[in-house]
Design a protein around this motif. Structure first.
Motif, short mmCIF file in Angstrom:
data_model
loop_
_atom_site.label_atom_id
_atom_site.label_comp_id
_atom_site.label_asym_id
_atom_site.label_seq_id
_atom_site.Cartn_x
_atom_site.Cartn_y
_atom_site.Cartn_z
N PRO A 231 0.82 -1.22 0.00
CA PRO A 231 0.00 0.00 0.00
C PRO A 231 0.85 1.27 0.00
O PRO A 231 0.45 2.29 -0.56
N GLY A 234 1.11 2.33 -3.35
CA GLY A 234 -0.12 2.38 -4.13
C GLY A 234 -0.69 1.02 -4.46
O GLY A 234 -1.63 0.91 -5.23
N GLY A 235 -0.12 -0.03 -3.87
CA GLY A 235 -0.64 -1.37 -4.12
C GLY A 235 -1.70 -1.77 -3.12
O GLY A 235 -2.16 -0.95 -2.33
N ASP A 236 -2.06 -3.04 -3.13
CA ASP A 236 -3.16 -3.51 -2.31
C ASP A 236 -2.87 -4.94 -1.86
O ASP A 236 -2.88 -5.85 -2.69
N PRO A 237 -2.59 -5.15 -0.57
CA PRO A 237 -2.24 -6.50 -0.12
C PRO A 237 -3.38 -7.50 -0.34
O PRO A 237 -3.13 -8.69 -0.53
N VAL A 238 -4.62 -7.00 -0.31
CA VAL A 238 -5.74 -7.92 -0.50
C VAL A 238 -5.79 -8.42 -1.95
O VAL A 238 -6.27 -9.51 -2.23
N LEU A 239 -5.24 -7.62 -2.85
CA LEU A 239 -5.18 -8.06 -4.24
C LEU A 239 -4.42 -9.37 -4.36
O LEU A 239 -4.76 -10.23 -5.17
N HIS A 242 -6.80 -12.08 -3.85
CA HIS A 242 -7.63 -12.31 -5.04
C HIS A 242 -6.86 -13.17 -6.04
O HIS A 242 -7.39 -14.15 -6.56
N PHE A 243 -5.64 -12.79 -6.31
CA PHE A 243 -4.83 -13.57 -7.26
C PHE A 243 -4.68 -15.01 -6.80
O PHE A 243 -4.92 -15.95 -7.55
N MET A 300 -11.81 -15.07 1.74
CA MET A 300 -11.36 -13.72 2.09
C MET A 300 -12.39 -12.97 2.93
O MET A 300 -12.40 -11.74 2.94
N GLN A 305 -12.45 -7.24 2.35
CA GLN A 305 -13.00 -6.99 1.03
C GLN A 305 -14.40 -6.38 1.16
O GLN A 305 -15.01 -6.41 2.23
N SER A 306 -14.93 -5.83 0.09
CA SER A 306 -16.17 -5.08 0.20
C SER A 306 -17.33 -5.99 0.57
O SER A 306 -17.35 -7.17 0.26
N PHE B 81 -12.32 -12.72 -13.64
CA PHE B 81 -11.36 -12.35 -12.60
C PHE B 81 -11.37 -10.85 -12.36
O PHE B 81 -11.51 -10.38 -11.22
N ASP B 88 -14.88 -5.93 -5.39
CA ASP B 88 -14.26 -5.66 -4.09
C ASP B 88 -13.65 -4.27 -4.08
O ASP B 88 -14.07 -3.40 -3.33
N ARG B 92 -15.00 -1.17 -1.62
CA ARG B 92 -14.41 -1.51 -0.32
C ARG B 92 -14.73 -0.44 0.73
O ARG B 92 -14.68 0.74 0.46
N ALA B 109 -2.12 6.06 0.11
CA ALA B 109 -0.78 5.50 0.04
C ALA B 109 0.26 6.61 0.12
O ALA B 109 0.09 7.68 -0.45
N TYR B 112 1.34 8.36 -2.98
CA TYR B 112 0.53 9.41 -3.60
C TYR B 112 0.73 10.77 -2.96
O TYR B 112 0.33 11.78 -3.49
#
Ligand code: HEM
Ligand SMILES: [Cu+2]
Lengths: 539, 139
Positions: A231, A234-239, A242-243, A300, A305-306, B81, B88, B92, B109, B112
């Motif tokens: 994060p 700008g990333g997302d650990p929850v992503l 998902h992968f 998850m 997640q939402s 996918f 999500d 979120r 983040a 940013y």
């Protein structure tokens, strides 16, 4: 193995090189079988180490750090080195061409390449062990996996490589089913094990690339900090989750579909009755393979997640129960009014029905968001997936080994020992894992080396029975190997269980190097017990 | 098996020219700021290019239709996918009244902080105004 039996794939051609460079699907299958069983024992040993540690609270056997390594290696070895590659690799390779009446798989060289890719990947995983292990859990969740100083890279690289072997095997099996069937063997006359392998292969080629991408992204994140999962960048650990689960939920079907196929062969043969609902079973295989792609988020539910996704994933998860239920009822109806004989393969199949049903139903519990919030990361989940993976897949695998052993090797094992072990596996398994449902319900979290006093009773009970389970499996496998020494040969032309599929009716045991002496002619469907009489030669 | 198809050289040249043209388009659109559509357009162009290669250079168009089915299936799974993952990431923190939690993760983040703040459409926003509550509307 023997001089007086005529030429077969085991004794012709001879020499180590003839094995290492073989293009024969049966020999490649055996190489998978041997490596698979070795990894199974290694993973099993690690499991027993964990149970020893958990026999009592406190760290009296191994340290916390070691425990983290042990459970990670146990999971990674069992899943990525044994169940996923070795079960289709072994039983699938040995049986698929025989069942469709072919001389070999569609691409024999690719098949051998696949085995070596698997071995190469396995080397990386083994290197991990020598180099001090890896402690992230088999799921390699970020952010910990991008920070852990343990061997995350060698292990994920190994898994990345093994993925290619999976994809190539899947491709090979699909081409074999499409192109290599003998004339007259239409889709609805295929043994259900072939349908199962076909479904498995579809999942392998569609899902595995995502695993490869996930592993590559993780490695890049560690080395280059590309900011996909971090994060701060700008990333997302929850992503990551998902992968990972976009592959790994379909992967649980890579693990269970071959088992479904094995059960669909064992039950009609040992009940001497036509399978009930052939088309239902065949199509439920495909629909499970498809629905399996839509439910990954049920892993998850506590990841943040939402809420919208939670509801969607929870809802779709329930649908998995439908095709699965269709299969269970079809197997039960197949046995109804059949001449059920309690042979070792059948005992394993019956255990499967019981254990897999518990595993599947508790999966539905976990699919309910509200309940899973409480049960996630507790022993309830551990119990669930052992009921499906060990109680389901591994029990079916053992059943399949006992069913096709006389076919593959032309020798019969000791039936009495085999039956006792089958019962031992059933009791040992339930004794080990049923208490874990209760532990989970009472709040025992997974992946801890110790626990508070209140759990000691259930934990020590579980440890005790895990010993029985381990011993039973070990003796069951040794009993199989003992049949080589005992040389209790079956007549090469024999059909011990009175089965109807081509591998039993049209080739010798062990099979001819080129499978069939001449191209087989199909005389009846795979389960036509209502039309044709096939004698059992083993009483 | 389908019989062997011979593609006229002309077709190959036309496809090659279209690929070059589309590469130009990729470069060109990278200079146009379409906000969140940037990625969509880039992926769209890339998909068209990949499909041209698969259909013409790799003969998918004339091949056994099973191969086409496989190709379309892989696109479909990719679509699944991305779409479900967006269910999500786009929603979120929806039920959370705390704006700290509600904000899409990458807006807070550290990375940013070095860039001018933008809203989800890519328009610059004033750093000090509290615009968290506006986010609710476009869901
Ligand atoms: C009847 C269908 C099934 C349903 C509805 C189901 C549902 C679930 C759910 C909701 C979870 C997540 C629990 C949590 O982490 O809180 C889970 C975990 C798991 N399931 Fe299943 N499952 C099913 C069948 C299977 C099968 C057939 C296998 C494998 C052969 C399997 C293997 C696993 C594994 C390995 C995990 C745990 C992964 C981990 O966190 O380490 N499941 N299952
Ligand atoms: Cu799942």
């Amino acid at each position: 193995m023997s001089e007086n039996i005529k030429q077969n794939y085991l004794n012709h051609p001879k020499g180590l090189m003839s094995w290492l460079l073989t293009l024969d699907h049966k020999r490649i299958g055996l190489m998978y079988l041997v490596s698979g069983i070795l990894f199974f024992f290694l993973g099993g040993l690690l499991a027993l180490v964990m149970r020893m540690e958990l026999a009592a609270p406190g760290n009296d056997f191994i340290s916390n750090e070691t425990y983290n390594n042990v459970y990670t290696l146990h999971g990674a070895i069992m899943i990525f080195l044994f169940i996923i590659p070795a079960i289709p690799g072994a039983l699938g390779n040995i049986l698929l061409p025989l069942m469709v009446g072919a001389k070999d798989v569609a691409f024999p060289r690719l098949n051998l390449a696949s085995f070596y890719i698997y071995s190469f990947g396995a080397l990386f995983a083994m290197y991990t062990i020598i180099n001090g292990g890896v402690d992230t859990g088999w799921t390699f969740y970020t952010p910990y996996s991008t920070q852990s100083t343990s061997n995350v890279v060698p292990m994920t690289l190994g898994i990345f490589i093994i993925g290619f072997s999976s994809i190539l095997t899947g491709l090979n099996f699909i081409a074999t089913v499409h192109k290599m069937r003998i004339p007259g063997l239409t889709w609805y006359k295929l043994p259900l094990f072939v349908w199962a392998l076909y479904g498995t292969s579809l999942v392998q080629i569609t899902a595995t690339p995502v695993l490869a991408i996930t592993m590559v992204l993780l490695i890049l994140e560690r080395f280059l900090g590309i900011g996909i999962f971090d994060p701060a960048l700008g990333g997302d650990p929850v992503l990551y989750q998902h992968f990972f689960w976009f592959y790994s939920h379909p992967a649980v079907y890579i693990m269970i579909l071959p088992a479904f196929g094995i059960i669909s062969e064992i039950i009609p043969v040992h009940s001497r009755k036509k399978i009930w609902g052939y088309k239902f079973i065949a199509y439920s295989t495909l629909s499970i393979a498809f629905i399996g792609f839509l439910v990954w988020g049920h892993h998850m539910f506590t990841s943040g997640q939402s809420v919208f996704s939670q509801i969607v994933f929870s809802f779709i998860t329930y649908f998995v129960g439908i095709p699965t239920g269709v299969k269970i009822f079809s197997w039960i109806l197949t046995m109804y009014k059949g001449q059920v004989s309690f042979t070792p393969p059948m005992l394993y199949a019956l255990s499967f029905l019981f254990l897999f049903t518990i595993g599947g139903l508790t999966g539905i519990f976990l699919g309910a968001v509200a309940l899973d919030i409480h049960l996630h990361d507790t022993y309830f989940v551990v119990a669930h997936f052992h009921y499906v993976m060990q109680g389901g897949t591994i029990v079916a695998f053992l059943g399949g080994l006992h069913h096709w052993w006389p076919k593959t090797f032309g020798v019969m094992y000791n039936q009495t020992i085999a039956k006792i072990c089958a019962v031992g596996v059933f009791l040992g398994f339930n004794g080990t894992f049923f208490p874990q449902f209760l532990l989970g319900l009472r709040g025992m979290p997974r992946r801890y080396a110790t626990y508070s006093e209140e759990f000691v009773e259930l934990h020590s009970y579980s440890t005790f029975w895990s010993g029985i389970l381990g011993i039973s499996i070990f003796i069951a496998v040794m009993n199989l190997f003992w049949s080589f020494i005992k040389k209790n040969k079956v007549d090469p032309g024999s059909n011990p269980w009175g089965a109807m599929t081509l591998e039993w009716t049209h080739t010798s045991s062990p099979p001819h190097p080129h499978n069939f002496e001449e191209e087989p002619v199909l005389e009846h469907g795979p389960y036509d017990y209502d039309k044709v009489i096939v004698e059992k030669t083993y009483k | 098996m389908s019989e062997h198809h011979i593609t006229p050289l002309r077709t190959y040249l036309i496809i090659a020219a279209s690929l070059l043209f589309l590469s130009g388009v990729t470069v060109w659109v990278s200079y146009v700021d379409l906000g969140p559509l940037n990625i969509v357009v880039a992926m769209l162009v890339a998909t068209v290019k990949a499909s041209l290669v698969a259909f013409f250079f790799m003969h998918l168009l004339w091949d056994d239709k099973k191969n086409l089915t496989m190709f379309l299936m892989s696109l479909m799974f990719f679509g699944i996918f991305v779409t479900i993952t967006l269910l999500d990431t786009e929603f979120r923190g929806d039920l959370d009244l705390n704006p700290e939690v509600k904000d899409p993760i990458n807006k807070r983040a550290a990375f940013y902080d070095t860039l001018p703040l933008t809203d989800s459409h890519g328009h610059p926003v004033d750093e000090h105004s509290d615009d968290h509550h506006e986010d609710k509307d476009h869901h």
